[in-house]
Motif scaffolding. Sequence first.
Motif, PDB file in Angstrom:
ATOM      1  N   VAL A   1     -28.949 -23.940 -32.291  1.00  0.00           N
ATOM      2  CA  VAL A   1     -29.271 -22.980 -31.228  1.00  0.00           C
ATOM      3  C   VAL A   1     -30.752 -22.665 -31.321  1.00  0.00           C
ATOM      4  O   VAL A   1     -31.236 -22.218 -32.363  1.00  0.00           O
ATOM      5  CB  VAL A   1     -28.446 -21.688 -31.359  1.00  0.00           C
ATOM      6  CG1 VAL A   1     -28.871 -20.672 -30.293  1.00  0.00           C
ATOM      7  CG2 VAL A   1     -26.957 -21.981 -31.244  1.00  0.00           C
ATOM      8  N   GLY A   2     -31.466 -22.931 -30.252  1.00  0.00           N
ATOM      9  CA  GLY A   2     -32.894 -22.619 -30.216  1.00  0.00           C
ATOM     10  C   GLY A   2     -33.137 -21.355 -29.403  1.00  0.00           C
ATOM     11  O   GLY A   2     -32.444 -21.090 -28.412  1.00  0.00           O
ATOM     12  N   GLU A   3     -34.109 -20.558 -29.829  1.00  0.00           N
ATOM     13  CA  GLU A   3     -34.424 -19.305 -29.147  1.00  0.00           C
ATOM     14  C   GLU A   3     -35.882 -19.288 -28.719  1.00  0.00           C
ATOM     15  O   GLU A   3     -36.760 -19.714 -29.472  1.00  0.00           O
ATOM     16  CB  GLU A   3     -34.145 -18.111 -30.063  1.00  0.00           C
ATOM     17  CG  GLU A   3     -32.681 -17.967 -30.462  1.00  0.00           C
ATOM     18  CD  GLU A   3     -32.437 -16.779 -31.357  1.00  0.00           C
ATOM     19  OE1 GLU A   3     -33.425 -16.245 -31.922  1.00  0.00           O
ATOM     20  OE2 GLU A   3     -31.276 -16.370 -31.514  1.00  0.00           O
ATOM     21  N   GLY A   4     -36.103 -18.800 -27.518  1.00  0.00           N
ATOM     22  CA  GLY A   4     -37.463 -18.676 -27.009  1.00  0.00           C
ATOM     23  C   GLY A   4     -37.675 -17.292 -26.417  1.00  0.00           C
ATOM     24  O   GLY A   4     -36.811 -16.790 -25.688  1.00  0.00           O
ATOM     25  N   GLU A   5     -38.789 -16.662 -26.731  1.00  0.00           N
ATOM     26  CA  GLU A   5     -39.081 -15.311 -26.242  1.00  0.00           C
ATOM     27  C   GLU A   5     -40.527 -15.230 -25.793  1.00  0.00           C
ATOM     28  O   GLU A   5     -41.427 -15.758 -26.447  1.00  0.00           O
ATOM     29  CB  GLU A   5     -38.805 -14.275 -27.337  1.00  0.00           C
ATOM     30  CG  GLU A   5     -39.105 -12.846 -26.912  1.00  0.00           C
ATOM     31  CD  GLU A   5     -38.713 -11.827 -27.966  1.00  0.00           C
ATOM     32  OE1 GLU A   5     -39.250 -10.705 -27.929  1.00  0.00           O
ATOM     33  OE2 GLU A   5     -37.876 -12.146 -28.836  1.00  0.00           O
ATOM     34  N   VAL A   6     -40.735 -14.548 -24.670  1.00  0.00           N
ATOM     35  CA  VAL A   6     -42.084 -14.348 -24.130  1.00  0.00           C
ATOM     36  C   VAL A   6     -42.228 -12.871 -23.770  1.00  0.00           C
ATOM     37  O   VAL A   6     -41.347 -12.298 -23.117  1.00  0.00           O
ATOM     38  CB  VAL A   6     -42.334 -15.218 -22.885  1.00  0.00           C
ATOM     39  CG1 VAL A   6     -43.724 -14.940 -22.312  1.00  0.00           C
ATOM     40  CG2 VAL A   6     -42.194 -16.700 -23.227  1.00  0.00           C
ATOM     41  N   SER A   7     -43.321 -12.264 -24.187  1.00  0.00           N
ATOM     42  CA  SER A   7     -43.601 -10.864 -23.859  1.00  0.00           C
ATOM     43  C   SER A   7     -44.769 -10.816 -22.877  1.00  0.00           C
ATOM     44  O   SER A   7     -45.804 -11.452 -23.110  1.00  0.00           O
ATOM     45  CB  SER A   7     -43.942 -10.071 -25.120  1.00  0.00           C
ATOM     46  OG  SER A   7     -42.829  -9.999 -25.985  1.00  0.00           O
ATOM     47  N   VAL A   8     -44.578 -10.088 -21.803  1.00  0.00           N
ATOM     48  CA  VAL A   8     -45.614  -9.988 -20.769  1.00  0.00           C
ATOM     49  C   VAL A   8     -45.731  -8.540 -20.296  1.00  0.00           C
ATOM     50  O   VAL A   8     -44.780  -7.760 -20.382  1.00  0.00           O
ATOM     51  CB  VAL A   8     -45.290 -10.895 -19.563  1.00  0.00           C
ATOM     52  CG1 VAL A   8     -45.381 -12.350 -19.945  1.00  0.00           C
ATOM     53  CG2 VAL A   8     -43.912 -10.574 -18.995  1.00  0.00           C
ATOM     54  N   ALA A   9     -46.897  -8.201 -19.822  1.00  0.00           N
ATOM     55  CA  ALA A   9     -47.109  -6.864 -19.256  1.00  0.00           C
ATOM     56  C   ALA A   9     -46.396  -6.755 -17.916  1.00  0.00           C
ATOM     57  O   ALA A   9     -46.403  -7.697 -17.121  1.00  0.00           O
ATOM     58  CB  ALA A   9     -48.601  -6.606 -19.079  1.00  0.00           C
ATOM     59  N   PRO A  10     -45.734  -5.640 -17.626  1.00  0.00           N
ATOM     60  CA  PRO A  10     -45.038  -5.480 -16.337  1.00  0.00           C
ATOM     61  C   PRO A  10     -46.040  -5.390 -15.189  1.00  0.00           C
ATOM     62  O   PRO A  10     -47.205  -5.023 -15.386  1.00  0.00           O
ATOM     63  CB  PRO A  10     -44.268  -4.167 -16.516  1.00  0.00           C
ATOM     64  CG  PRO A  10     -45.038  -3.408 -17.533  1.00  0.00           C
ATOM     65  CD  PRO A  10     -45.609  -4.439 -18.473  1.00  0.00           C
ATOM     66  N   ASP A  11     -45.579  -5.736 -14.004  1.00  0.00           N
ATOM     67  CA  ASP A  11     -46.450  -5.648 -12.829  1.00  0.00           C
ATOM     68  C   ASP A  11     -45.844  -4.778 -11.728  1.00  0.00           C
ATOM     69  O   ASP A  11     -46.358  -4.739 -10.612  1.00  0.00           O
ATOM     70  CB  ASP A  11     -46.749  -7.041 -12.281  1.00  0.00           C
ATOM     71  CG  ASP A  11     -45.491  -7.852 -11.985  1.00  0.00           C
ATOM     72  OD1 ASP A  11     -44.419  -7.245 -11.773  1.00  0.00           O
ATOM     73  OD2 ASP A  11     -45.564  -9.085 -11.978  1.00  0.00           O
TER      74      ASP A  11
END
Length: 227
Positions: free
Chosen positions: A24-34
């Motif tokens: 099982v691979g996991e990917g996460e991205v954090s971004v500023a809300p718009d």
Amino acid sequence: MLPALPAAAQDALAGRQAPRISVVGEGEVSVAPDLAVVTLSVLREAATAREALTANNAAMKEVLDGLKAAGIAERDIQTSRLNIQPRYAQGTRDKPETPRIVGYSVGNEVTVRIRKIAEAGAVIDKVVGLGVNQGGSIAFVNEDLKATMTEARKRAVADALDKARTLAEAAGVKLGPVLSIEENAIAPRPIAYAAPMRKASADMAVPLASGENSYQTQVNVVFEIAR
């Protein structure tokens, strides 16, 4: 003499699966809300339902006009709840009595999308001064997640590959081709802010912290073990 069958065909005839590795691979991205999504409510009370509704209508009209004057487009303003309720007088332990209607309350709630997050505090401060006296929940979200989720998927597959290589190396086998990939999307975890509405000072907007949102995805990847 019959010709020898390939290993995969022999496994199929024998009714068993070829050796494989599942990860099982996991990917996460954090971004500023718009985008800031705010709920605002006007509550008014009166002796009759008609009087309470009339008072509420007048106050909500000022709020809506104020939102539009602040640059909020009509498509970003939506009524989300309208509630008319009687208010009851309750007896006490010393003087019990049958509950009776003594007035009515009317609540009108709107959901507002504020596209300029830096102005969200000033918008909230303005409408509180125009009549908003209930609500105040706010969520900072991202309107278009296509690019964000594409990056999260790439990271999830890369994570799966890394795990599979580690397992194969530890087991002393060679990693074969990918047999299947399945995605299990995970709901985003927005950082939310909620507080009762209060009038800020005249020279200061409501202070808000938008933070970042994290978006995740998971992939189930099956690899064949090479022979």
